[in-house]
Design a protein around this motif. Structure first.
Motif, PDB file in Angstrom:
ATOM      1  N   PRO A 187      -4.548   2.944  -1.486  1.00  0.00           N
ATOM      2  CA  PRO A 187      -3.810   3.443  -2.655  1.00  0.00           C
ATOM      3  C   PRO A 187      -4.697   3.681  -3.874  1.00  0.00           C
ATOM      4  O   PRO A 187      -4.512   3.064  -4.916  1.00  0.00           O
ATOM      5  N   LEU A 188      -5.657   4.571  -3.749  1.00  0.00           N
ATOM      6  CA  LEU A 188      -6.520   4.914  -4.883  1.00  0.00           C
ATOM      7  C   LEU A 188      -6.190   6.345  -5.304  1.00  0.00           C
ATOM      8  O   LEU A 188      -6.066   7.219  -4.445  1.00  0.00           O
ATOM      9  N   ASN A 189      -6.050   6.584  -6.598  1.00  0.00           N
ATOM     10  CA  ASN A 189      -5.749   7.954  -7.025  1.00  0.00           C
ATOM     11  C   ASN A 189      -7.010   8.660  -7.536  1.00  0.00           C
ATOM     12  O   ASN A 189      -8.077   8.052  -7.666  1.00  0.00           O
ATOM     13  N   GLY A 190      -6.857   9.959  -7.808  1.00  0.00           N
ATOM     14  CA  GLY A 190      -8.014  10.774  -8.187  1.00  0.00           C
ATOM     15  C   GLY A 190      -8.689  10.300  -9.458  1.00  0.00           C
ATOM     16  O   GLY A 190      -9.911  10.276  -9.557  1.00  0.00           O
ATOM     17  N   ARG A 191      -7.875   9.910 -10.431  1.00  0.00           N
ATOM     18  CA  ARG A 191      -8.455   9.451 -11.701  1.00  0.00           C
ATOM     19  C   ARG A 191      -9.301   8.196 -11.483  1.00  0.00           C
ATOM     20  O   ARG A 191     -10.372   8.037 -12.074  1.00  0.00           O
TER      21      ARG A 191
ATOM     22  N   ALA B  96       0.794  -1.239   0.000  1.00  0.00           N
ATOM     23  CA  ALA B  96       0.000   0.000   0.000  1.00  0.00           C
ATOM     24  C   ALA B  96       0.829   1.293   0.000  1.00  0.00           C
ATOM     25  O   ALA B  96       0.514   2.211  -0.763  1.00  0.00           O
ATOM     26  N   PRO B  97       1.887   1.405   0.825  1.00  0.00           N
ATOM     27  CA  PRO B  97       2.591   2.695   0.844  1.00  0.00           C
ATOM     28  C   PRO B  97       3.329   3.015  -0.453  1.00  0.00           C
ATOM     29  O   PRO B  97       3.679   4.166  -0.682  1.00  0.00           O
ATOM     30  N   TRP B  98       3.570   2.008  -1.292  1.00  0.00           N
ATOM     31  CA  TRP B  98       4.452   2.211  -2.450  1.00  0.00           C
ATOM     32  C   TRP B  98       3.690   2.302  -3.761  1.00  0.00           C
ATOM     33  O   TRP B  98       4.303   2.528  -4.801  1.00  0.00           O
ATOM     34  N   ALA B  99       2.399   2.098  -3.744  1.00  0.00           N
ATOM     35  CA  ALA B  99       1.627   2.068  -4.991  1.00  0.00           C
ATOM     36  C   ALA B  99       0.969   3.421  -5.243  1.00  0.00           C
ATOM     37  O   ALA B  99       0.429   4.024  -4.317  1.00  0.00           O
ATOM     38  N   ARG B 100       0.985   3.872  -6.475  1.00  0.00           N
ATOM     39  CA  ARG B 100       0.380   5.163  -6.811  1.00  0.00           C
ATOM     40  C   ARG B 100      -1.045   5.003  -7.326  1.00  0.00           C
ATOM     41  O   ARG B 100      -1.679   5.984  -7.702  1.00  0.00           O
ATOM     42  N   SER B 101      -1.510   3.772  -7.399  1.00  0.00           N
ATOM     43  CA  SER B 101      -2.890   3.548  -7.848  1.00  0.00           C
ATOM     44  C   SER B 101      -3.370   2.218  -7.270  1.00  0.00           C
ATOM     45  O   SER B 101      -2.564   1.406  -6.797  1.00  0.00           O
ATOM     46  N   TRP B 102      -4.674   2.016  -7.320  1.00  0.00           N
ATOM     47  CA  TRP B 102      -5.245   0.757  -6.829  1.00  0.00           C
ATOM     48  C   TRP B 102      -4.724  -0.414  -7.644  1.00  0.00           C
ATOM     49  O   TRP B 102      -4.346  -1.457  -7.109  1.00  0.00           O
ATOM     50  N   ARG B 103      -4.680  -0.207  -8.959  1.00  0.00           N
ATOM     51  CA  ARG B 103      -4.215  -1.260  -9.866  1.00  0.00           C
ATOM     52  C   ARG B 103      -2.765  -1.636  -9.552  1.00  0.00           C
ATOM     53  O   ARG B 103      -2.420  -2.810  -9.484  1.00  0.00           O
ATOM     54  N   ALA B 104      -1.944  -0.604  -9.349  1.00  0.00           N
ATOM     55  CA  ALA B 104      -0.533  -0.872  -9.034  1.00  0.00           C
ATOM     56  C   ALA B 104      -0.410  -1.616  -7.705  1.00  0.00           C
ATOM     57  O   ALA B 104       0.446  -2.500  -7.557  1.00  0.00           O
ATOM     58  N   ALA B 105      -1.268  -1.262  -6.745  1.00  0.00           N
ATOM     59  CA  ALA B 105      -1.227  -1.934  -5.437  1.00  0.00           C
ATOM     60  C   ALA B 105      -1.572  -3.421  -5.572  1.00  0.00           C
ATOM     61  O   ALA B 105      -0.986  -4.271  -4.893  1.00  0.00           O
ATOM     62  N   LEU B 106      -2.531  -3.732  -6.438  1.00  0.00           N
ATOM     63  CA  LEU B 106      -2.892  -5.147  -6.642  1.00  0.00           C
ATOM     64  C   LEU B 106      -1.718  -5.918  -7.239  1.00  0.00           C
ATOM     65  O   LEU B 106      -1.386  -7.020  -6.788  1.00  0.00           O
ATOM     66  N   TRP B 107      -1.083  -5.338  -8.258  1.00  0.00           N
ATOM     67  CA  TRP B 107       0.063  -6.013  -8.893  1.00  0.00           C
ATOM     68  C   TRP B 107       1.207  -6.189  -7.896  1.00  0.00           C
ATOM     69  O   TRP B 107       1.808  -7.251  -7.807  1.00  0.00           O
ATOM     70  N   LEU B 108       1.499  -5.113  -7.160  1.00  0.00           N
ATOM     71  CA  LEU B 108       2.626  -5.173  -6.223  1.00  0.00           C
ATOM     72  C   LEU B 108       2.352  -6.175  -5.098  1.00  0.00           C
ATOM     73  O   LEU B 108       3.247  -6.924  -4.693  1.00  0.00           O
ATOM     74  N   GLY B 109       1.124  -6.193  -4.604  1.00  0.00           N
ATOM     75  CA  GLY B 109       0.764  -7.146  -3.551  1.00  0.00           C
ATOM     76  C   GLY B 109       0.945  -8.583  -4.020  1.00  0.00           C
ATOM     77  O   GLY B 109       1.505  -9.427  -3.311  1.00  0.00           O
ATOM     78  N   ALA B 110       0.478  -8.863  -5.245  1.00  0.00           N
ATOM     79  CA  ALA B 110       0.617 -10.223  -5.790  1.00  0.00           C
ATOM     80  C   ALA B 110       2.097 -10.572  -5.977  1.00  0.00           C
ATOM     81  O   ALA B 110       2.531 -11.698  -5.673  1.00  0.00           O
ATOM     82  N   LEU B 111       2.854  -9.584  -6.460  1.00  0.00           N
ATOM     83  CA  LEU B 111       4.299  -9.822  -6.674  1.00  0.00           C
ATOM     84  C   LEU B 111       4.997 -10.124  -5.351  1.00  0.00           C
ATOM     85  O   LEU B 111       5.790 -11.084  -5.252  1.00  0.00           O
ATOM     86  N   LEU B 112       4.701  -9.334  -4.332  1.00  0.00           N
ATOM     87  CA  LEU B 112       5.323  -9.568  -3.018  1.00  0.00           C
ATOM     88  C   LEU B 112       4.919 -10.931  -2.458  1.00  0.00           C
ATOM     89  O   LEU B 112       5.745 -11.647  -1.883  1.00  0.00           O
ATOM     90  N   GLY B 113       3.649 -11.282  -2.623  1.00  0.00           N
ATOM     91  CA  GLY B 113       3.182 -12.593  -2.151  1.00  0.00           C
ATOM     92  C   GLY B 113       3.918 -13.718  -2.848  1.00  0.00           C
ATOM     93  O   GLY B 113       4.381 -14.679  -2.211  1.00  0.00           O
TER      94      GLY B 113
END
Lengths: 272, 197
Positions: free
Chosen positions: B87-91, A210-227
């Motif tokens: 981690p949700l952005n504005g867009r 969560a602290p390292w992702a700039r979007s929800w989508r990125a957080a999902l990918w990063l979480g899966a990668l870390l797992g």
């Protein structure tokens, strides 16, 4: 033991099965964390363990007992929520205790259940075989598209809880669908990687990402990668050091979660 | 579904609303396409309660609320959802409600790819408002939209409301800010008194 054992089918299937769940569980965990329902993961896993032991006691297929108990837990949780919003947390706690009590009593009284109980609670991934891997792949193939479909309603429920109501629609069935997906995935994962390893894979990778992702989508990918990476490292360590897999993975993930939190606090400019 | 402009989008007649007990009413008004209607009154007069009943959440004790067929409602409440650590952005937030980013004030458009928990309180409030205001809907309900906004934000909100109404939406706006209500609304329904005994 050494890493050459990884080429042995005896260890290859467990490694691949665990890897599939290590990629999938953090995706479920991201939405559970969003909903403040991380404790639900532990209660589903505990109920799945109790279901598997009950199936063993009744000479029924284990692969049915775990999911059946987890689906029952999801249904009970939804019934609680319909009765009163305030009982949501209480439902998880009661399911958790019911699962634990049932599992321990069965393990204490039936030799077969005792052996299986050790595997489920210690996280002895090495008992899994090709059928578990195929079940994991099936769960992945079903759960990922469903989670993708449910993503918008789940996010809307957090940010705009009245979005559907204002349009004269109910989101309750969508939430039940999510509960059933998570219960099913956790049940299968529990019978493969064990209760606490499954819980750790649900809870920690999304938290660490969560602290390292700039979007929800990125957080999902990063979480899966870390797992996935944590699973591979834990599997290799457990094999080399001849230790049970579940605790090694759980401790590795705890270190990962702590390191992520400390780094995010120490280097806030690097964090997203 | 196209709706004939001769018919109101929303008709409220002799409405008495509340939760456990009546809080407001009886109230009568209609809302036409392109109209901005203000609900004004002191704290406790039931402005937000009335909005919640229009959105189907509160309890209707008497009277009626009629929507034209096919009308969709978008409702902005005063509740601010937790964003810390999510981690949700504005867009992505705008995409949830189907709102377009076109027309966002430059001071917010430049930060659309940032996470919500990195925005200021005023920027976050405006983004939430925008997501509701620009969502595909015919009737838009706004509850105290000027909360947390600085004068620049209030001015941008006024312009956005006017533009959305001009594009055909009917807007019901609740605010304790009489100046904003007077500037933004074409008509005001004033609710009497404070809390009922």
């Amino acid at each position: 033991m050494n890493l050459e054992l990884l080429s042995d089918p005896l260890f290859l299937w467990p490694c691949l099965t665990g890897l599939v769940f290590a990629l999938l569980l953090p995706l479920c965990g991201a939405y559970l964390r969003l909903r403040g329902e991380w404790l639900a993961a532990l209660s589903y896993a505990q109920m799945a363990a109790a279901g598997s032991l009950s199936a063993a006691a009744l000479a029924l297929p284990l692969v049915l007992g775990g999911p059946a108990a987890a689906f029952l837990a999801a249904a009970v949780k939804n019934a609680f929520e319909e009765a009163a919003e305030a009982t949501r947390g209480a439902a998880y706690a009661m399911l958790l205790l019911a699962g634990w009590g049932t599992a321990v009593l069965l393990a204490a009284n039936l030799p077969l259940a005792e052996r299986l109980g050790h595997a489920l609670f210690d996280g002895q991934l090495y008992f899994t075989d090709r059928s578990h891997f195929l079940a994991a792949l099936g769960a992945f193939a079903v759960a990922v598209p469903l989670l993708r479909w449910l993503s918008r309603p789940l996010l809307l429920s957090h940010f705009y809880p009245d979005f559907y109501r204002a349009r004269g629609r109910s989101s309750r069935r969508l939430h039940l669908a999510f509960d059933l997906v998570v219960a099913g995935v956790l049940a299968l994962a529990t019978t493969s990687v064990g209760v606490m390893a499954a819980f750790a894979l649900v809870f920690i990778p999304p938290l660490a990402a969560a602290p390292w992702a700039r979007s929800w989508r990125a957080a999902l990918w990063l979480g899966a990668l870390l797992g996935g990476l944590a699973h591979l490292l834990a599997f290799a360590l457990a094999l080399v050091l001849d230790q049970p897999f579940g605790p090694v993975l759980a401790l590795l993930l705890v270190l990962l979660g702590a390191a992520s939190a400390l780094l995010a606090r120490g280097f806030p400019r690097i964090a997203a | 579904m196209p709706i004939a402009s001769a018919h109101p989008l929303l008709s409220v007649a002799a409405l008495v609303a509340g939760y456990g007990r009546p809080v407001v009413g009886p109230v009568d008004f209609t809302l036409a396409r392109g109209e901005v209607l203000g609900l004004a009154g002191p704290n406790g007069s039931g402005k937000s309660t009335l909005l919640s009943v229009l959105a189907g959440a509160g309890r209707r004790f008497a009277g009626s609320v009629d929507l034209a067929p096919g009308v969709e409602i978008s409702w902005q409440t005063q509740r601010q959802p937790a964003v810390a650590g999510i981690p949700l952005n504005g867009r992505e937030l705008l995409a949830l409600t189907g709102a377009s980013a076109a027309g966002l004030p430059p001071w917010l458009a430049a930060r659309l790819d940032e996470r919500l928990d990195r925005l200021s309180g005023g920027q976050l409030q405006f983004l939430h408002l925008w997501a509701c205001l620009q969502a595909p809907a015919d009737v838009i309900l706004l509850d105290e939209p000027t909360n947390n906004l600085d004068p620049q934000g209030v001015a941008a909100l006024g312009a956005a409301i006017a533009a959305r109404a001009a594009a055909g939406a009917g807007i019901v706006l609740v605010s304790h800010d009489d100046d904003f209500v007077a500037a933004a609304c074409q008509r005001v329904v004033r609710l009497p008194g404070g809390p009922r005994p």
